[in-house]
Design a protein around this motif. Sequence first.
Motif, mmCIF file in Angstrom:
data_model
loop_
_atom_site.group_PDB
_atom_site.id
_atom_site.type_symbol
_atom_site.label_atom_id
_atom_site.label_comp_id
_atom_site.label_asym_id
_atom_site.label_seq_id
_atom_site.Cartn_x
_atom_site.Cartn_y
_atom_site.Cartn_z
ATOM 1 N N THR A 188 0.810 -1.220 0.000
ATOM 2 C CA THR A 188 0.000 0.000 0.000
ATOM 3 C C THR A 188 0.848 1.276 0.000
ATOM 4 O O THR A 188 0.293 2.371 0.063
ATOM 5 N N ASP A 189 2.148 1.122 -0.100
ATOM 6 C CA ASP A 189 3.040 2.278 -0.068
ATOM 7 C C ASP A 189 2.728 3.289 -1.164
ATOM 8 O O ASP A 189 2.864 4.485 -0.958
ATOM 9 N N LYS A 190 2.313 2.816 -2.318
ATOM 10 C CA LYS A 190 2.004 3.722 -3.427
ATOM 11 C C LYS A 190 0.502 3.852 -3.678
ATOM 12 O O LYS A 190 0.044 4.863 -4.180
ATOM 13 N N SER A 191 -0.264 2.831 -3.324
ATOM 14 C CA SER A 191 -1.685 2.842 -3.683
ATOM 15 C C SER A 191 -2.561 3.635 -2.718
ATOM 16 O O SER A 191 -3.516 4.285 -3.139
ATOM 17 N N ASP A 192 -2.264 3.577 -1.401
ATOM 18 C CA ASP A 192 -3.140 4.272 -0.454
ATOM 19 C C ASP A 192 -2.457 4.395 0.903
ATOM 20 O O ASP A 192 -2.442 3.446 1.692
ATOM 21 N N LEU A 193 -1.935 5.560 1.175
ATOM 22 C CA LEU A 193 -1.225 5.793 2.436
ATOM 23 C C LEU A 193 -2.157 5.783 3.647
ATOM 24 O O LEU A 193 -1.725 5.471 4.754
ATOM 25 N N VAL A 194 -3.425 6.105 3.449
ATOM 26 C CA VAL A 194 -4.376 6.058 4.564
ATOM 27 C C VAL A 194 -4.567 4.611 5.020
ATOM 28 O O VAL A 194 -4.519 4.312 6.220
ATOM 29 N N THR A 195 -4.736 3.714 4.066
ATOM 30 C CA THR A 195 -4.835 2.292 4.411
ATOM 31 C C THR A 195 -3.527 1.804 5.010
ATOM 32 O O THR A 195 -3.522 1.048 5.989
ATOM 33 N N GLN A 196 -2.411 2.247 4.453
ATOM 34 C CA GLN A 196 -1.118 1.854 5.006
ATOM 35 C C GLN A 196 -1.015 2.269 6.469
ATOM 36 O O GLN A 196 -0.541 1.506 7.312
ATOM 37 N N ASP A 197 -1.479 3.464 6.785
ATOM 38 C CA ASP A 197 -1.447 3.949 8.164
ATOM 39 C C ASP A 197 -2.276 3.048 9.083
ATOM 40 O O ASP A 197 -1.846 2.724 10.196
ATOM 41 N N LEU A 198 -3.430 2.641 8.616
ATOM 42 C CA LEU A 198 -4.264 1.721 9.394
ATOM 43 C C LEU A 198 -3.528 0.403 9.615
ATOM 44 O O LEU A 198 -3.493 -0.131 10.734
ATOM 45 N N LEU A 199 -2.917 -0.117 8.573
ATOM 46 C CA LEU A 199 -2.177 -1.381 8.695
ATOM 47 C C LEU A 199 -0.990 -1.237 9.650
ATOM 48 O O LEU A 199 -0.670 -2.175 10.393
ATOM 49 N N LEU A 200 -0.353 -0.082 9.649
ATOM 50 C CA LEU A 200 0.750 0.158 10.587
ATOM 51 C C LEU A 200 0.255 0.113 12.031
ATOM 52 O O LEU A 200 0.920 -0.470 12.900
ATOM 53 N N ASP A 201 -0.911 0.719 12.284
ATOM 54 C CA ASP A 201 -1.494 0.675 13.631
ATOM 55 C C ASP A 201 -1.793 -0.760 14.054
ATOM 56 O O ASP A 201 -1.516 -1.160 15.185
ATOM 57 N N ILE A 202 -2.371 -1.526 13.144
ATOM 58 C CA ILE A 202 -2.707 -2.919 13.445
ATOM 59 C C ILE A 202 -1.436 -3.713 13.710
ATOM 60 O O ILE A 202 -1.350 -4.463 14.693
ATOM 61 N N ALA A 203 -0.436 -3.543 12.861
ATOM 62 C CA ALA A 203 0.827 -4.270 13.031
ATOM 63 C C ALA A 203 1.471 -3.919 14.368
ATOM 64 O O ALA A 203 1.981 -4.807 15.071
ATOM 65 N N ALA A 204 1.459 -2.650 14.731
ATOM 66 C CA ALA A 204 2.064 -2.234 16.001
ATOM 67 C C ALA A 204 1.397 -2.943 17.182
ATOM 68 O O ALA A 204 2.074 -3.467 18.071
ATOM 69 N N GLU A 205 0.074 -2.986 17.174
ATOM 70 C CA GLU A 205 -0.636 -3.643 18.280
ATOM 71 C C GLU A 205 -0.391 -5.150 18.277
ATOM 72 O O GLU A 205 -0.154 -5.752 19.329
ATOM 73 N N LEU A 206 -0.457 -5.758 17.107
ATOM 74 C CA LEU A 206 -0.265 -7.216 17.063
ATOM 75 C C LEU A 206 1.174 -7.601 17.377
ATOM 76 O O LEU A 206 1.414 -8.653 17.976
ATOM 77 N N GLU A 207 2.132 -6.755 17.030
ATOM 78 C CA GLU A 207 3.526 -7.031 17.406
ATOM 79 C C GLU A 207 3.702 -6.911 18.919
ATOM 80 O O GLU A 207 4.444 -7.684 19.525
ATOM 81 N N LYS A 208 3.003 -5.971 19.538
ATOM 82 C CA LYS A 208 3.018 -5.861 21.002
ATOM 83 C C LYS A 208 2.415 -7.121 21.629
ATOM 84 O O LYS A 208 2.980 -7.694 22.565
ATOM 85 N N GLN A 209 1.285 -7.550 21.087
ATOM 86 C CA GLN A 209 0.652 -8.784 21.581
ATOM 87 C C GLN A 209 1.596 -9.977 21.403
ATOM 88 O O GLN A 209 1.727 -10.808 22.297
#
Length: 158
Positions: A128-149
């Motif tokens: 999503t780096d080129k297609s949609d940065l808003v979606t990328q931002d959401l995925l980054l939030d999800i990844a951060a939480e799941l990596e913490k888990q």
Amino acid sequence: MANSPITSPLKESDKEQTANVLQSTLVDLIDLSLIAKQAHWNVVGQNFRSVHLQLDDLVSAARGYTDDVAERANAIGVSPNGKAKTVVTSSGMPEYPDNWQTTQATIEAIVESLARIIRRLRARIDETDKSDLVTQDLLLDIAAELEKQHWMWQAQQA
């Protein structure tokens, strides 16, 4: 893509790429929530209570992000599909075993499930780096939480 009553801010090729990322993330998150709930119902053994409660935290996180992902799909004019049949046929998550599982077996299975979804999310973040940065931002939030888990679950294996 089928006609949508919702217009998209994205050009069609970016919308299609982003839609695929969101759909695959949606089914993985639904499956993760189901895996964690199955584990929650069937965990037995030492430290039962803490593992049982930690599984509820994981279910809550996965369900919350499932809704966020589905709503993002709608926001770009894509109808999300979270039907059971779709999850069964397209999830990339490992299968969780049947019956009761010891706390140690449960922890191992959850660590494996989280590692898998994180790998898949990180690939989608790149997509999503080129297609949609808003979606990328959401995925980054999800990844951060799941990596913490993932870290918290791994810490129980030490």
